[in-house]
Write a protein that holds these residues in place. Structure first.
Motif, PDB file in Angstrom:
ATOM      1  N   GLU A 185       0.853  -1.197   0.000  1.00 12.68           N
ATOM      2  CA  GLU A 185       0.000   0.000   0.000  1.00 12.68           C
ATOM      3  C   GLU A 185       0.881   1.237   0.000  1.00 12.68           C
ATOM      4  OE1 GLU A 185      -3.342   0.779   0.274  1.00 12.68           O
ATOM      5  OE2 GLU A 185      -4.084  -1.260   0.240  1.00 12.68           O
ATOM      6  N   PHE A 186       0.464   2.247  -0.734  1.00 10.10           N
ATOM      7  CA  PHE A 186       1.121   3.538  -0.717  1.00 10.10           C
ATOM      8  C   PHE A 186       0.097   4.573  -0.290  1.00 10.10           C
ATOM      9  CE2 PHE A 186       3.634   1.078  -3.689  1.00 10.10           C
ATOM     10  CZ  PHE A 186       4.934   1.395  -3.307  1.00 10.10           C
ATOM     11  N   PHE A 187       0.532   5.499   0.540  1.00 11.72           N
ATOM     12  CA  PHE A 187      -0.360   6.546   1.021  1.00 11.72           C
ATOM     13  C   PHE A 187       0.279   7.901   0.773  1.00 11.72           C
ATOM     14  CE2 PHE A 187      -1.191   2.841   3.706  1.00 11.72           C
ATOM     15  CZ  PHE A 187      -2.554   2.700   3.511  1.00 11.72           C
ATOM     16  N   ASP A 188      -0.551   8.898   0.549  1.00  7.03           N
ATOM     17  CA  ASP A 188      -0.081  10.276   0.413  1.00  7.03           C
ATOM     18  C   ASP A 188      -0.280  10.974   1.747  1.00  7.03           C
ATOM     19  OD1 ASP A 188       0.563  10.176  -2.324  1.00  7.03           O
ATOM     20  OD2 ASP A 188      -1.549  10.471  -2.859  1.00  7.03           O
ATOM     21  N   LEU A 189       0.742  11.654   2.204  1.00 10.00           N
ATOM     22  CA  LEU A 189       0.652  12.471   3.395  1.00 10.00           C
ATOM     23  C   LEU A 189       0.186  13.847   2.947  1.00 10.00           C
ATOM     24  CD1 LEU A 189       1.133  12.718   6.415  1.00 10.00           C
ATOM     25  CD2 LEU A 189       3.495  13.346   5.909  1.00 10.00           C
ATOM     26  N   GLU A 239     -11.935  10.222   5.183  1.00 10.93           N
ATOM     27  CA  GLU A 239     -11.292   9.488   4.103  1.00 10.93           C
ATOM     28  C   GLU A 239      -9.763   9.631   4.158  1.00 10.93           C
ATOM     29  OE1 GLU A 239     -13.900  11.561   3.660  1.00 10.93           O
ATOM     30  OE2 GLU A 239     -15.435  10.056   3.304  1.00 10.93           O
ATOM     31  N   SER A 240      -9.289  10.763   4.668  1.00 11.44           N
ATOM     32  CA  SER A 240      -7.851  10.983   4.805  1.00 11.44           C
ATOM     33  C   SER A 240      -7.291  10.346   6.063  1.00 11.44           C
ATOM     34  CB  SER A 240      -7.552  12.480   4.833  1.00 11.44           C
ATOM     35  OG  SER A 240      -7.937  13.076   3.623  1.00 11.44           O
ATOM     36  N   ILE A 241      -8.100  10.275   7.095  1.00 10.05           N
ATOM     37  CA  ILE A 241      -7.655   9.745   8.387  1.00 10.05           C
ATOM     38  C   ILE A 241      -7.867   8.235   8.473  1.00 10.05           C
ATOM     39  CG2 ILE A 241      -8.169   9.823  10.865  1.00 10.05           C
ATOM     40  CD1 ILE A 241      -8.792  12.855  10.321  1.00 10.05           C
ATOM     41  N   GLY A 242      -8.811   7.714   7.725  1.00  9.36           N
ATOM     42  CA  GLY A 242      -9.130   6.286   7.745  1.00  9.36           C
ATOM     43  C   GLY A 242      -7.936   5.356   7.587  1.00  9.36           C
ATOM     44  N   PRO A 243      -7.011   5.623   6.650  1.00  6.90           N
ATOM     45  CA  PRO A 243      -5.850   4.731   6.518  1.00  6.90           C
ATOM     46  C   PRO A 243      -4.990   4.665   7.791  1.00  6.90           C
ATOM     47  CG  PRO A 243      -6.104   6.014   4.531  1.00  6.90           C
ATOM     48  CD  PRO A 243      -7.080   6.574   5.535  1.00  6.90           C
ATOM     49  N   LEU A 244      -4.928   5.762   8.546  1.00  2.00           N
ATOM     50  CA  LEU A 244      -4.170   5.741   9.804  1.00  2.00           C
ATOM     51  C   LEU A 244      -4.791   4.772  10.809  1.00  2.00           C
ATOM     52  CD1 LEU A 244      -3.498   9.558  10.282  1.00  2.00           C
ATOM     53  CD2 LEU A 244      -1.863   7.810   9.578  1.00  2.00           C
ATOM     54  N   LYS A 284      -2.979   1.485  12.374  1.00  3.97           N
ATOM     55  CA  LYS A 284      -2.884   1.270  13.822  1.00  3.97           C
ATOM     56  C   LYS A 284      -3.519  -0.055  14.226  1.00  3.97           C
ATOM     57  CE  LYS A 284      -3.733   3.244  18.275  1.00  3.97           C
ATOM     58  NZ  LYS A 284      -3.505   4.420  19.050  1.00  3.97           N
ATOM     59  N   ALA A 285      -4.509  -0.506  13.478  1.00  2.00           N
ATOM     60  CA  ALA A 285      -5.187  -1.771  13.777  1.00  2.00           C
ATOM     61  C   ALA A 285      -4.431  -2.985  13.234  1.00  2.00           C
ATOM     62  CB  ALA A 285      -6.614  -1.746  13.227  1.00  2.00           C
ATOM     63  N   GLY A 286      -3.249  -2.775  12.674  1.00  2.00           N
ATOM     64  CA  GLY A 286      -2.435  -3.892  12.221  1.00  2.00           C
ATOM     65  C   GLY A 286      -2.245  -4.003  10.723  1.00  2.00           C
ATOM     66  N   ALA A 287      -2.911  -3.136   9.958  1.00  2.00           N
ATOM     67  CA  ALA A 287      -2.754  -3.094   8.502  1.00  2.00           C
ATOM     68  C   ALA A 287      -3.039  -4.440   7.843  1.00  2.00           C
ATOM     69  CB  ALA A 287      -1.355  -2.586   8.127  1.00  2.00           C
ATOM     70  N   ARG A 288      -4.106  -5.096   8.322  1.00  6.04           N
ATOM     71  CA  ARG A 288      -4.515  -6.379   7.735  1.00  6.04           C
ATOM     72  C   ARG A 288      -5.986  -6.287   7.338  1.00  6.04           C
ATOM     73  NH1 ARG A 288      -3.069  -7.771  12.807  1.00  6.04           N
ATOM     74  NH2 ARG A 288      -5.082  -8.762  13.101  1.00  6.04           N
ATOM     75  N   GLY A 289      -6.333  -7.006   6.292  1.00  6.34           N
ATOM     76  CA  GLY A 289      -7.735  -7.075   5.885  1.00  6.34           C
ATOM     77  C   GLY A 289      -8.218  -5.791   5.223  1.00  6.34           C
ATOM     78  N   GLN A 290      -9.548  -5.683   5.159  1.00  2.00           N
ATOM     79  CA  GLN A 290     -10.138  -4.545   4.477  1.00  2.00           C
ATOM     80  C   GLN A 290     -10.013  -3.269   5.312  1.00  2.00           C
ATOM     81  OE1 GLN A 290     -14.344  -6.050   5.292  1.00  2.00           O
ATOM     82  NE2 GLN A 290     -14.752  -4.100   4.344  1.00  2.00           N
ATOM     83  N   LYS A 291     -10.085  -2.124   4.628  1.00  4.81           N
ATOM     84  CA  LYS A 291     -10.045  -0.806   5.273  1.00  4.81           C
ATOM     85  C   LYS A 291     -11.443  -0.218   5.290  1.00  4.81           C
ATOM     86  CE  LYS A 291      -6.931   1.025   2.464  1.00  4.81           C
ATOM     87  NZ  LYS A 291      -6.259   0.052   1.668  1.00  4.81           N
ATOM     88  N   ILE A 292     -11.711   0.575   6.294  1.00  4.52           N
ATOM     89  CA  ILE A 292     -12.939   1.367   6.322  1.00  4.52           C
ATOM     90  C   ILE A 292     -12.599   2.681   5.633  1.00  4.52           C
ATOM     91  CG2 ILE A 292     -14.628   2.528   7.786  1.00  4.52           C
ATOM     92  CD1 ILE A 292     -14.077   0.236   9.857  1.00  4.52           C
TER      93      ILE A 292
END
Length: 117
Positions: free
Chosen positions: A2-6, A21-26, A30-38
């Motif tokens: 995954e790539f994210f823009d700051l 939508e900008s904060i969701g990836p954080l 923090k939840a472990g970066a596994r599975g689907q994202k909200i």
């Protein structure tokens, strides 16, 4: 991978709940970066593979039921400025789930050393 823009989010946009939508990836990271994202805020709650976000405390019973159904959920983000209501939701969550409070103005969650001299 995954790539994210700051990016910089304006305080007004954040205060009006338009920056999830900008904060969701954080939250996903923090939840472990596994599975689907909200990816988007909802009127009630959202539960992904390893975490959930409770946006409206009035739907906490349904949120807790959904979290209990998914054994893989390990973290619950609860959006509230109310200490007492946050604690009430925390008591109802399964012990395997780590509750994290998100203030209604998401900026408060990411302030560094706020109020410290």
């Amino acid at each position: 991978m995954e790539f994210f823009d700051l990016t910089y989010e304006s305080p007004r946009r954040v205060a009006h709940n338009r920056a999830f939508e900008s904060i969701g990836p954080l939250l996903w990271l923090k939840a472990g970066a596994r599975g689907q994202k909200i990816e988007e805020a909802t009127d009630s709650f959202a539960v992904a593979d390893t975490y959930g976000v409770l946006f409206d405390l009035d739907t906490s019973a349904e949120f807790i039921a959904k979290v209990m159904q998914r054994e893989s959920v390990e973290m619950a983000y609860i959006v509230t400025d109310d200490d007492r209501r946050f604690q009430l939701v925390c008591k109802e969550l399964p012990h395997r789930v780590t509750p994290v409070r998100l203030y209604e103005s998401y900026l408060n969650n990411f302030e560094i050393n706020a109020g410290r001299g």
